[in-house]
Motif scaffolding. Structure first.
Motif, short mmCIF file in Angstrom:
data_model
loop_
_atom_site.label_atom_id
_atom_site.label_comp_id
_atom_site.label_asym_id
_atom_site.label_seq_id
_atom_site.Cartn_x
_atom_site.Cartn_y
_atom_site.Cartn_z
N LYS A 149 0.84 -1.18 0.00
CA LYS A 149 0.00 0.00 0.00
C LYS A 149 0.88 1.24 0.00
O LYS A 149 1.99 1.25 0.55
CB LYS A 149 -0.96 0.01 1.19
N LEU A 150 0.37 2.26 -0.63
CA LEU A 150 1.10 3.52 -0.74
C LEU A 150 0.77 4.36 0.48
O LEU A 150 -0.39 4.71 0.71
CB LEU A 150 0.68 4.23 -2.02
N THR A 151 1.80 4.69 1.25
CA THR A 151 1.63 5.48 2.46
C THR A 151 2.23 6.85 2.23
O THR A 151 3.39 6.97 1.85
CB THR A 151 2.32 4.80 3.65
N TYR A 172 -8.71 6.50 -0.89
CA TYR A 172 -8.03 7.26 0.15
C TYR A 172 -8.98 8.31 0.70
O TYR A 172 -9.84 8.83 0.01
CB TYR A 172 -6.79 7.98 -0.41
N GLN A 173 -8.78 8.63 1.97
CA GLN A 173 -9.53 9.69 2.64
C GLN A 173 -8.55 10.79 3.05
O GLN A 173 -7.48 10.50 3.60
CB GLN A 173 -10.21 9.13 3.88
N GLN A 174 -8.89 12.04 2.76
CA GLN A 174 -8.01 13.15 3.13
C GLN A 174 -8.78 14.21 3.89
O GLN A 174 -9.69 14.84 3.35
CB GLN A 174 -7.35 13.76 1.90
N GLY A 175 -8.43 14.40 5.15
CA GLY A 175 -9.02 15.46 5.95
C GLY A 175 -8.33 16.79 5.65
O GLY A 175 -7.26 16.82 5.04
N PRO A 176 -8.91 17.90 6.10
CA PRO A 176 -8.32 19.22 5.84
C PRO A 176 -6.89 19.31 6.36
O PRO A 176 -6.63 19.02 7.53
CB PRO A 176 -9.26 20.17 6.60
N GLN A 181 -5.08 9.24 3.57
CA GLN A 181 -4.99 8.01 4.35
C GLN A 181 -5.62 6.87 3.56
O GLN A 181 -6.75 6.96 3.08
CB GLN A 181 -5.75 8.18 5.68
N PHE A 182 -4.87 5.78 3.46
CA PHE A 182 -5.32 4.64 2.68
C PHE A 182 -6.51 3.95 3.35
O PHE A 182 -6.50 3.69 4.56
CB PHE A 182 -4.16 3.64 2.55
N LEU A 183 -7.53 3.65 2.55
CA LEU A 183 -8.70 2.96 3.07
C LEU A 183 -8.73 1.51 2.63
O LEU A 183 -8.81 0.59 3.45
CB LEU A 183 -9.98 3.65 2.59
N ILE A 184 -8.70 1.29 1.31
CA ILE A 184 -8.87 -0.07 0.81
C ILE A 184 -8.42 -0.11 -0.65
O ILE A 184 -8.43 0.93 -1.33
CB ILE A 184 -10.34 -0.52 0.96
N SER A 185 -8.05 -1.29 -1.13
CA SER A 185 -7.66 -1.44 -2.53
C SER A 185 -8.18 -2.76 -3.09
O SER A 185 -8.45 -3.71 -2.34
CB SER A 185 -6.14 -1.36 -2.68
N SER A 220 -7.27 1.91 7.04
CA SER A 220 -8.06 2.43 8.15
C SER A 220 -9.50 2.68 7.76
O SER A 220 -10.06 3.75 8.01
CB SER A 220 -7.42 3.73 8.66
N ILE A 221 -10.12 1.72 7.15
CA ILE A 221 -11.51 1.87 6.71
C ILE A 221 -12.44 1.43 7.83
O ILE A 221 -12.31 0.32 8.38
CB ILE A 221 -11.77 1.08 5.41
N PRO A 222 -13.38 2.30 8.23
CA PRO A 222 -14.31 1.93 9.30
C PRO A 222 -15.20 0.77 8.86
O PRO A 222 -15.45 0.57 7.67
CB PRO A 222 -15.15 3.21 9.50
#
Lengths: 115, 114
Positions: A102-104, B35-39, B44-48, B59-61
């Motif tokens: 995974k790309l971090t 990916y999720q990006q907050g302000p 942040q990687f969620l899933i692939s 970090s996917i809920p």
């Protein structure tokens, strides 16, 4: 935990100058690194990548340097232009187990180019 | 050149509602990432997914789920939305198994939960 991070959160340069954005990583097993540029309201845009079997790679006006000894990555932008103003992220392609990667992303650096 | 297409560009939902985000990868790309990006934050990687199978999870809920369809497009389903889910959601695509080639990102969906 292990992470990818940037030394400088902001960088301000004059138009025409060269810019250097730095990045530190801590996972010595990572073997692929990418620099992204993100402008406001847009997705990260691929700039250049480098694999761990190289220590330097050049693109158009950009050069990426990889120092595996000190786990350091840098992006050099030659003759910086106002259009280069953006947030720059380094990203590390890290194994998450087996054949999964995974790309971090590291913390971004805001580059501001003054005319 | 064709890019990653995401829809909708903007989405406003209320707490506890559901949302579905769609992603159409670059033609011939078989791997999709969310990916999720907050302000002011890094993505942040969620899933692939690779070849329609989940390849990695970040970090996917548990309230979120995703899948990749036979035409390689992907959907991220979000239920019981919370205020903290407000963020930019990016989809990216690449060729081949994860780790082989650079990710190309779409311009994201901005989700606002009120």
């Amino acid at each position: 935990g292990e992470s990818v991070g940037l030394h400088l959160p902001t960088l301000s340069v004059q138009e025409g100058d060269n810019s250097i954005i730095n990045c530190a990583y801590s996972n010595s097993a990572s073997d692929y690194f990418i620099w992204y540029k993100q402008e406001s309201g847009k997705g990260p845009q691929f700039i250049i990548d480098i694999r761990s079997n190289m220590d330097k790679r050049q693109g158009q006006r950009v050069t990426v340097l990889l120092n595996k000894t000190v786990k350091h990555l840098s992006l050099q932008i030659a003759a910086t232009q106002p259009g280069d103003s953006a947030v720059y992220f380094c990203a590390e392609n890290r194994s998450s187990g087996g054949s999964n990667y995974k790309l971090t992303f590291g913390k971004g650096t805001l580059l501001t180019v003054n005319p | 050149a064709a890019g990653v297409i995401q829809s909708p560009r903007h989405l406003i939902k209320e707490k506890r509602e559901t949302a579905t985000l769609k992603c159409y990868p670059i033609p011939r790309h078989d791997t999709v990432y969310w990916y999720q990006q907050g302000p002011g934050q890094d993505p942040q990687f969620l899933i692939s997914f690779y070849e329609k199978m989940q390849s990695d999870k970040g970090s996917i809920p548990d309230r979120f789920s995703a899948q990749q369809f036979s035409d390689y497009h992907s959907e991220l389903n979000m239920s019981s939305l919370e205020l903290g889910d407000s963020a930019l959601y990016f989809c990216a695509s690449s060729v081949g198994p994860p780790g082989n080639s650079p990710l190309h990102f779409g311009n994201g969906t901005r989700l606002t939960v009120t």
